[in-house]
Design an enzyme around this catalytic site. Structure first.
Site, PDB file in Angstrom:
ATOM      1  N   GLU A   1     -12.371  -0.707  -0.641  1.00  0.00           N
ATOM      2  CA  GLU A   1     -12.439   0.658  -0.106  1.00  0.00           C
ATOM      3  C   GLU A   1     -13.619   1.406  -0.717  1.00  0.00           C
ATOM      4  O   GLU A   1     -13.853   1.296  -1.913  1.00  0.00           O
ATOM      5  CB  GLU A   1     -11.185   1.482  -0.418  1.00  0.00           C
ATOM      6  CG  GLU A   1      -9.976   1.136   0.382  1.00  0.00           C
ATOM      7  CD  GLU A   1      -8.775   1.974  -0.002  1.00  0.00           C
ATOM      8  OE1 GLU A   1      -8.944   3.144  -0.384  1.00  0.00           O
ATOM      9  OE2 GLU A   1      -7.652   1.419   0.018  1.00  0.00           O
TER      10      GLU A   1
ATOM     11  N   GLU B   1      -4.201  -0.500  -5.603  1.00  0.00           N
ATOM     12  CA  GLU B   1      -4.359   0.572  -6.591  1.00  0.00           C
ATOM     13  C   GLU B   1      -3.117   0.821  -7.452  1.00  0.00           C
ATOM     14  O   GLU B   1      -2.437   1.855  -7.347  1.00  0.00           O
ATOM     15  CB  GLU B   1      -4.771   1.870  -5.887  1.00  0.00           C
ATOM     16  CG  GLU B   1      -6.062   1.728  -5.134  1.00  0.00           C
ATOM     17  CD  GLU B   1      -6.707   3.048  -4.821  1.00  0.00           C
ATOM     18  OE1 GLU B   1      -6.079   4.099  -4.999  1.00  0.00           O
ATOM     19  OE2 GLU B   1      -7.876   3.033  -4.403  1.00  0.00           O
TER      20      GLU B   1
ATOM     21  N   HIS C   1       0.869  -1.193   0.000  1.00  0.00           N
ATOM     22  CA  HIS C   1       0.000   0.000   0.000  1.00  0.00           C
ATOM     23  C   HIS C   1       0.901   1.237   0.000  1.00  0.00           C
ATOM     24  O   HIS C   1       0.826   2.089   0.863  1.00  0.00           O
ATOM     25  CB  HIS C   1      -0.931  -0.001   1.206  1.00  0.00           C
ATOM     26  CG  HIS C   1      -2.154   0.864   1.016  1.00  0.00           C
ATOM     27  ND1 HIS C   1      -3.451   0.401   1.168  1.00  0.00           N
ATOM     28  CD2 HIS C   1      -2.276   2.172   0.670  1.00  0.00           C
ATOM     29  CE1 HIS C   1      -4.313   1.392   0.951  1.00  0.00           C
ATOM     30  NE2 HIS C   1      -3.615   2.473   0.631  1.00  0.00           N
TER      31      HIS C   1
HETATM   32  N1  LIG Z   1      -5.345  13.336  -8.691  1.00  0.00           N
HETATM   33  N2  LIG Z   1      -6.026  12.476  -8.350  1.00  0.00           N
HETATM   34  N3  LIG Z   1      -6.513  11.588  -8.017  1.00  0.00           N
HETATM   35  C1  LIG Z   1      -7.618  10.768  -7.766  1.00  0.00           C
HETATM   36  C2  LIG Z   1      -7.136   9.624  -6.969  1.00  0.00           C
HETATM   37  C3  LIG Z   1      -8.241   8.632  -6.781  1.00  0.00           C
HETATM   38  C4  LIG Z   1      -7.655   7.390  -6.301  1.00  0.00           C
HETATM   39  N4  LIG Z   1      -7.270   7.513  -4.895  1.00  0.00           N
HETATM   40  C5  LIG Z   1      -7.708   6.611  -4.103  1.00  0.00           C
HETATM   41  O1  LIG Z   1      -8.468   5.785  -4.534  1.00  0.00           O
HETATM   42  C6  LIG Z   1      -7.237   6.564  -2.671  1.00  0.00           C
HETATM   43  C7  LIG Z   1      -7.338   5.270  -2.048  1.00  0.00           C
HETATM   44  C8  LIG Z   1      -6.162   4.770  -1.244  1.00  0.00           C
HETATM   45  O2  LIG Z   1      -6.119   3.356  -1.235  1.00  0.00           O
HETATM   46  C9  LIG Z   1      -6.223   5.254   0.219  1.00  0.00           C
HETATM   47  O3  LIG Z   1      -4.969   5.016   0.819  1.00  0.00           O
HETATM   48  C10 LIG Z   1      -6.606   6.726   0.255  1.00  0.00           C
HETATM   49  O4  LIG Z   1      -6.511   7.230   1.576  1.00  0.00           O
HETATM   50  C11 LIG Z   1      -8.038   6.819  -0.258  1.00  0.00           C
HETATM   51  C12 LIG Z   1      -8.590   8.241  -0.140  1.00  0.00           C
HETATM   52  O5  LIG Z   1      -7.903   9.092  -1.011  1.00  0.00           O
HETATM   53  C13 LIG Z   1      -8.153   6.327  -1.669  1.00  0.00           C
END
Ligand SMILES: N=[N+]=NCCCCNC(=O)[C@@H]1[C@H]2[C@H](O)[C@@H](O)[C@H](O)[C@@H](CO)[C@@H]12
Length: 448
Positions: free
Chosen positions: A353, A166, A121
């Site tokens: 998530e 991701e 991660h």
């Molecule tokens: N420019 N721009 N960008 C858009 C980015 C979208 C993708 N970000 C995620 O999905 C992150 C995922 C992550 O696993 C978590 O560690 C993060 O805390 C969450 C909240 O942010 C989500």
């Protein structure tokens, strides 16, 4: 019987990640990660925030497990920090790192909660980044060595493993857009990183099987639902390119063993090629037991020559927005997971998530009335119910996140937790959204 009723075996959980909650950045032999470096680089993270302390979960995990138990979840998704296990990413094992996660895992099991472990991660050991990071194929070998160490150490206790979180963020957000560590802005580099991470995923799955590790293994991709604003062919094509950048670019190799050709051609038109070596695509497409999907948002787009990477501009259509300025598009969850099922078959799906960032205020009584976040969850739970009722093999849902935590480049300003973290005292305060989810779990549903 509530109007929205979930199967009794539906897996409710919450999710966190090592660098975002643990703190203790230099304790018990932990090595530096690219996020330690990035957060120390002026201008990269709001207010110059770092994960040095974060939620101090390294020392407060017992309290966090009590919150999970009180919430009533069946599972808890967290990540292992590679730099705690191999401080230099390779080389000498740090036993104290393994010892820490053994305590967390044993604590969860004693509380009747299944650990769901993410191996990567985003906290790549800095020493590996110094040798090219994910652009260096030798990092694949080091990752598999780390993964095998975790499988051998915890394989009997951890039954659900996620290789990567991701890969789109690890590659494009971090090496093309540059918003995340290590902060490069090179499209070819990003394509290389995406490819090598997917090969590393496949090699880890092969090792998991070869070791006879009990349990299930999968990976997590963040999927984004992006639709054409009109039926004009140019809008349809532009929106599809923008969606495929997030979705098919990762899902097709994982399940079909090939990249989407129309996107390969598009990247080629930008002078970018995928560094595929013989056997890579077969490795990436190793059969997995489930797919993790992180879903937050979606939108609409139309063709605009020269706009962004795909001649596509987003069109504002009046969505409510979260404090991250992301559209609240709950139907997008139904659409994207229906697409996954149609496109990739009956592979079990976990929403690994889903959640929302809003400005939270702690009252003098220690409450946080986060009605917008509770409503976000309610809207997305309804879409989960639609999916299950439609025959999509949705097996579980992990709310992001258990705690307010280090929100990467946004630092601590942006809060996603269902539990409020007071960063001055490190005390935890369950929010109203925590109570809503607690009730949904207790009643296997709710009145819509
Ligand atoms: N420019 N721009 N960008 C858009 C980015 C979208 C993708 N970000 C995620 O999905 C992150 C995922 C992550 O696993 C978590 O560690 C993060 O805390 C969450 C909240 O942010 C989500």
């Amino acid at each position: 019987m509530a109007s929205i009723q979930f199967p009794k075996d539906f897996v409710w959980g919450t999710a966190t990640a090592s660098y975002q909650i643990e703190g203790a950045y230099n304790e018990d032999g932990r090595g530096m990660s690219i996020w330690d470096t990035f957060s120390r680089t002026p201008g990269k993270v709001v207010n110059g925030d770092t994960g040095d302390v974060a939620c101090d979960s390294y020392h407060r995990y017992v309290e966090d497990i009590a919150l999970l138990k009180n919430l009533g979840v069946k599972a808890y998704r967290f990540s292992i920090a590679w730099p705690r296990i191999y401080p230099d990413g390779d080389g000498e094992l740090n036993q104290k790192g393994l010892d820490y996660y053994a305590k967390v895992i044993d604590g969860l099991l004693a509380a009747g909660i299944e650990p769901c472990v993410t191996l990567y991660h985003w906290d790549l050991p800095q020493a590996l980044q110094d040798k090219g990071g994910w652009d260096n194929r030798d990092t694949i070998r080091a990752f598999v060595r780390y993964a095998e160490t975790a499988f051998k150490a915890f394989g009997g206790k951890v039954k659900q493993w996620i290789t990567f979180n991701e890969t789109w963020c690890v590659s494009f957000l971090s090496n093309y857009i540059g918003a995340h560590a290590p902060g490069n802005t090179d499209l070819q580099l990003a394509v290389n990183v995406a490819h090598n991470c997917m090969v590393a995923h496949g090699e880890a799955v092969k090792s998991f099987r070869a070791l006879g590790t009990p349990g299930e293994i999968g990976t997590t991709h963040n999927l984004y639902w992006f639709e054409p604003y009109t039926t004009k062919p140019e809008d349809v094509a532009a929106a599809h390119r923008n969606r495929a950048y997030n979705n098919e670019w990762f899902m097709d190799p994982t399940f079909k063993g090939q990249y989407p050709q129309f996107m390969v051609d598009w990247f080629k038109s930008k002078g970018v090629e995928v560094p595929i070596q013989p056997g890579d695509m077969e490795t990436i497409a190793q059969p997995i037991d489930f797919i993790g999907v992180n879903f937050y948002s979606g939108g609409f787009g139309r063709y605009k020559e020269g706009e962004g990477l795909f001649d596509c501009e987003e069109v504002q259509v009046g969505f409510d927005k979260t404090f991250m300025d992301w559209n609240v598009y709950a139907d997008g969850l139904y659409k994207v997971l229906s697409w996954v099922h149609e496109e990739y078959g009956d592979v079990p799906i976990y929403i690994t998530e889903n959640g929302a960032c809003y400005e939270d205020e702690l009252t003098p009584e220690g409450r946080v009335h986060d009605a917008k976040r509770a409503d976000y969850f309610k809207k997305h739970f309804i879409q989960c119910h639609r999916l299950i009722e439609s025959g999509v093999p949705l097996k579980g849902y992990f709310a992001w996140s258990l705690l307010d935590n280090f929100e990467w480049a946004e630092g601590y300003v942006k809060r996603f937790g269902i539990v409020y973290t007071d960063y001055k005292t490190l005390k935890r305060y369950p929010k109203d959204s925590y109570r809503f989810i607690q009730s949904v779990i207790e009643n296997d549903g709710f009145e819509a």
